[in-house]
Design a protein around this motif. Structure first.
Motif, PDB file in Angstrom:
ATOM      1  N   TYR A 113      -7.876  10.859   1.086  1.00  0.00           N
ATOM      2  CA  TYR A 113      -7.455   9.583   1.780  1.00  0.00           C
ATOM      3  C   TYR A 113      -6.369   9.003   0.920  1.00  0.00           C
ATOM      4  O   TYR A 113      -5.947   9.473  -0.234  1.00  0.00           O
ATOM      5  CB  TYR A 113      -8.652   8.418   1.342  1.00  0.00           C
ATOM      6  CG  TYR A 113     -10.133   8.910   1.552  1.00  0.00           C
ATOM      7  CD1 TYR A 113     -10.572   9.020   3.127  1.00  0.00           C
ATOM      8  CD2 TYR A 113     -10.881   9.322   0.621  1.00  0.00           C
ATOM      9  CE1 TYR A 113     -11.633   9.350   3.421  1.00  0.00           C
ATOM     10  CE2 TYR A 113     -12.445   9.750   0.964  1.00  0.00           C
ATOM     11  CZ  TYR A 113     -12.614   9.729   2.521  1.00  0.00           C
ATOM     12  OH  TYR A 113     -13.922  10.465   2.798  1.00  0.00           O
ATOM     13  N   HIS A 114      -5.745   8.055   1.465  1.00  0.00           N
ATOM     14  CA  HIS A 114      -4.403   7.414   0.833  1.00  0.00           C
ATOM     15  C   HIS A 114      -4.414   6.944  -0.404  1.00  0.00           C
ATOM     16  O   HIS A 114      -3.715   7.324  -1.244  1.00  0.00           O
ATOM     17  CB  HIS A 114      -3.701   6.634   2.000  1.00  0.00           C
ATOM     18  CG  HIS A 114      -3.200   6.865   3.267  1.00  0.00           C
ATOM     19  ND1 HIS A 114      -2.648   6.081   4.071  1.00  0.00           N
ATOM     20  CD2 HIS A 114      -2.966   8.200   3.875  1.00  0.00           C
ATOM     21  CE1 HIS A 114      -2.009   6.605   5.132  1.00  0.00           C
ATOM     22  NE2 HIS A 114      -2.518   7.881   4.951  1.00  0.00           N
ATOM     23  N   GLU A 115      -5.760   6.345  -0.510  1.00  0.00           N
ATOM     24  CA  GLU A 115      -6.054   5.973  -1.794  1.00  0.00           C
ATOM     25  C   GLU A 115      -6.087   6.897  -2.822  1.00  0.00           C
ATOM     26  O   GLU A 115      -5.965   6.538  -4.075  1.00  0.00           O
ATOM     27  CB  GLU A 115      -7.118   4.908  -1.760  1.00  0.00           C
ATOM     28  CG  GLU A 115      -7.157   3.934  -0.655  1.00  0.00           C
ATOM     29  CD  GLU A 115      -7.293   3.996   0.898  1.00  0.00           C
ATOM     30  OE1 GLU A 115      -6.797   3.060   1.567  1.00  0.00           O
ATOM     31  OE2 GLU A 115      -7.673   5.298   0.965  1.00  0.00           O
ATOM     32  N   GLU A 136     -10.212   1.212  -2.070  1.00  0.00           N
ATOM     33  CA  GLU A 136      -9.881   1.373  -3.255  1.00  0.00           C
ATOM     34  C   GLU A 136     -11.013   1.054  -4.230  1.00  0.00           C
ATOM     35  O   GLU A 136     -11.150   1.801  -5.095  1.00  0.00           O
ATOM     36  CB  GLU A 136      -8.670   0.292  -3.857  1.00  0.00           C
ATOM     37  CG  GLU A 136      -7.355   0.698  -3.023  1.00  0.00           C
ATOM     38  CD  GLU A 136      -6.319  -0.255  -3.273  1.00  0.00           C
ATOM     39  OE1 GLU A 136      -5.047   0.080  -3.114  1.00  0.00           O
ATOM     40  OE2 GLU A 136      -6.470  -1.372  -3.459  1.00  0.00           O
ATOM     41  N   HIS A 186      -5.656  -2.525  -9.863  1.00  0.00           N
ATOM     42  CA  HIS A 186      -6.829  -1.472  -9.961  1.00  0.00           C
ATOM     43  C   HIS A 186      -7.596  -1.251 -11.158  1.00  0.00           C
ATOM     44  O   HIS A 186      -8.827  -1.240 -11.071  1.00  0.00           O
ATOM     45  CB  HIS A 186      -6.115  -0.222  -9.612  1.00  0.00           C
ATOM     46  CG  HIS A 186      -5.398  -0.046  -8.396  1.00  0.00           C
ATOM     47  ND1 HIS A 186      -4.043   0.331  -8.118  1.00  0.00           N
ATOM     48  CD2 HIS A 186      -5.839  -0.544  -7.145  1.00  0.00           C
ATOM     49  CE1 HIS A 186      -3.657   0.215  -6.719  1.00  0.00           C
ATOM     50  NE2 HIS A 186      -4.522  -0.481  -6.400  1.00  0.00           N
ATOM     51  N   THR A 210      -7.910  -1.942   3.200  1.00  0.00           N
ATOM     52  CA  THR A 210      -7.346  -1.117   1.835  1.00  0.00           C
ATOM     53  C   THR A 210      -7.588  -1.333   0.584  1.00  0.00           C
ATOM     54  O   THR A 210      -8.501  -0.481  -0.244  1.00  0.00           O
ATOM     55  CB  THR A 210      -5.758  -1.293   1.863  1.00  0.00           C
ATOM     56  OG1 THR A 210      -4.973  -0.958   2.896  1.00  0.00           O
ATOM     57  CG2 THR A 210      -5.128  -0.629   0.634  1.00  0.00           C
ATOM     58  N   ALA A 212       0.909  -1.251   0.270  1.00  0.00           N
ATOM     59  CA  ALA A 212      -0.070   0.140   0.139  1.00  0.00           C
ATOM     60  C   ALA A 212       0.729   1.413  -0.147  1.00  0.00           C
ATOM     61  O   ALA A 212       0.505   2.233  -0.471  1.00  0.00           O
ATOM     62  CB  ALA A 212      -1.104   0.105   1.308  1.00  0.00           C
ATOM     63  N   HIS A 259       1.874   2.349  -3.735  1.00  0.00           N
ATOM     64  CA  HIS A 259       0.914   3.188  -4.244  1.00  0.00           C
ATOM     65  C   HIS A 259       0.935   4.502  -3.626  1.00  0.00           C
ATOM     66  O   HIS A 259       0.569   5.603  -4.424  1.00  0.00           O
ATOM     67  CB  HIS A 259      -0.454   2.470  -4.121  1.00  0.00           C
ATOM     68  CG  HIS A 259      -0.581   0.967  -4.971  1.00  0.00           C
ATOM     69  ND1 HIS A 259      -0.120   1.016  -6.296  1.00  0.00           N
ATOM     70  CD2 HIS A 259      -0.677  -0.061  -4.415  1.00  0.00           C
ATOM     71  CE1 HIS A 259      -0.287  -0.338  -6.768  1.00  0.00           C
ATOM     72  NE2 HIS A 259      -0.570  -1.151  -5.425  1.00  0.00           N
TER      73      HIS A 259
END
Length: 343
Positions: free
Chosen positions: A149-151, A259, A240, A255, A11, A14
């Motif tokens: 968000y991190h994503e 996503e 993804h 996670t 993670a 990314h």
């Protein structure tokens, strides 16, 4: 500037890969250190990011302690030679304390309230702690909350467009119905006694979803032999794309649930903790993730979504409304790193 980036989990690849590229494009020297865990180094290689592996994941409490002591020593040698102006990491205690030892500020990204010990030993040494606006803990004066968000560092529309050709090249028809199932090992320090989907429920879930279309299973660690025919055929860096075209996602990975939701894929997350995580409360309020604390109920709900031809349209509308209020997290990170480093 000289920027040292610590990457110890897939993670994190990314989260930081676009920032690494942007910082280099802006003339900064970027050094990346990695960890052999799951597909971390494979992803870095796939994205063409030079990196130095410093450790590998070890089992058990003693193994973890041994790994992180050795990793810290090796990271200190790297940092002393590189002399970074900023150390960028995702809640890494070794990065935080090595940064302090070499006199560099540490910019930490953090989004997991249940991180426990990792949080308690890392954030006091960090210079800046970046959290989503909804994050449910107060990290003190060093905390910066951002609308994202991190994503969204890699799935924001400015950073990612699903590529159906990559799926076709791997033998997946993006125009036909299919579901994605994700299984994690539940061996992280914060997992405690919690466990993910049981083998019996997974077999039943896959069989029921297979009656409705193809099923692709992604597993952390070895895939059970009974599910080998369902192994996701795409390369790790095309996961993804697979999620974006799926008609349904179900799994015990937080996670990947985030996503899938941010890609507008109908999402069911099995949550054995039944824990309070602010990101997922927001996703639930927006109708983007259905978190269920009973594994059979989670499987039932995923099958129901796979049967619902209107689900994809609902998720796309909900995603569009959410993204209108969120930022490109990579752009935020690059600007912050340059500010902290004095560029």
């Amino acid at each position: 500037m000289r920027i040292l980036v610590d990457v110890s989990h897939p993670a994190h690849v990314h989260l930081f890969r676009n920032a690494i590229g942007s910082l280099r494009d802006r003339g900064h020297a970027v050094r990346v250190v990695s960890r052999r865990k799951d597909v971390t180094t494979d992803l870095l290689d796939a994205y063409g990011i030079d990196h130095t592996p410093l450790s590998r994941k070890r089992p058990g409490v003693a193994g973890v302690a041994r790994e992180w002591v050795g990793r810290g020593a090796r990271l200190l040698r790297v940092a002393a030679g590189f002399r970074p102006d900023v150390v960028l990491s995702r809640l890494s205690p070794t990065a935080a304390y090595v940064a302090r030892a070499v006199g560099a500020p540490n910019v930490v990204f953090h989004d997991t309230e249940q991180a426990g010990l990792l949080d308690r030993v890392t954030t006091p040494a960090a210079s800046v702690v970046c959290t989503p606006a909804e994050f449910g803990r107060d990290a003190g004066d060093r905390q910066i909350r951002y609308e994202g968000y991190h994503e969204l560092a890699y799935l924001h529309p400015a950073r990612f467009e699903p590529n159906p050709t990559r799926l076709r090249d791997a033998g997946v028809d993006p125009d036909e119905p299919f579901a994605v199932v994700r299984l994690v090992e539940w061996s992280a320090h914060h997992d405690g006694d919690a466990a993910g989907f049981s083998p019996a429920v997974v077999r039943d879930l896959v069989e029921r979803l297979a009656d409705r279309g193809a099923v692709y299973v992604s597993a952390e660690g070895d895939l059970p032999a009974a599910l080998a025919e369902h192994e996701a055929p795409v390369a790790p860096d095309a996961m993804h794309d697979l999620l974006a075209f799926a008609d349904c996602y179900v799994g015990d990975s937080g996670t990947m649930a985030a996503e899938a939701a941010l890609l507008a894929t109908p999402t069911v997350r099995y949550d054995p903790y039944d824990a309070t995580l602010a990101n997922f409360e927001t996703f639930a309020d927006r109708g983007l993730v259905e978190s269920v604390d009973d594994e059979r109920a989670a499987a039932d709900r995923a099958v129901a979504l796979a049967d619902d031809p209107e689900a994809g349209g609902r998720w796309r509308r909900r995603r569009r409304r959410l993204l209108a209020q969120k930022v490109d997290v990579t752009a935020f990170a690059v600007e912050l790193v340059e500010e902290v480093g004095g560029a």
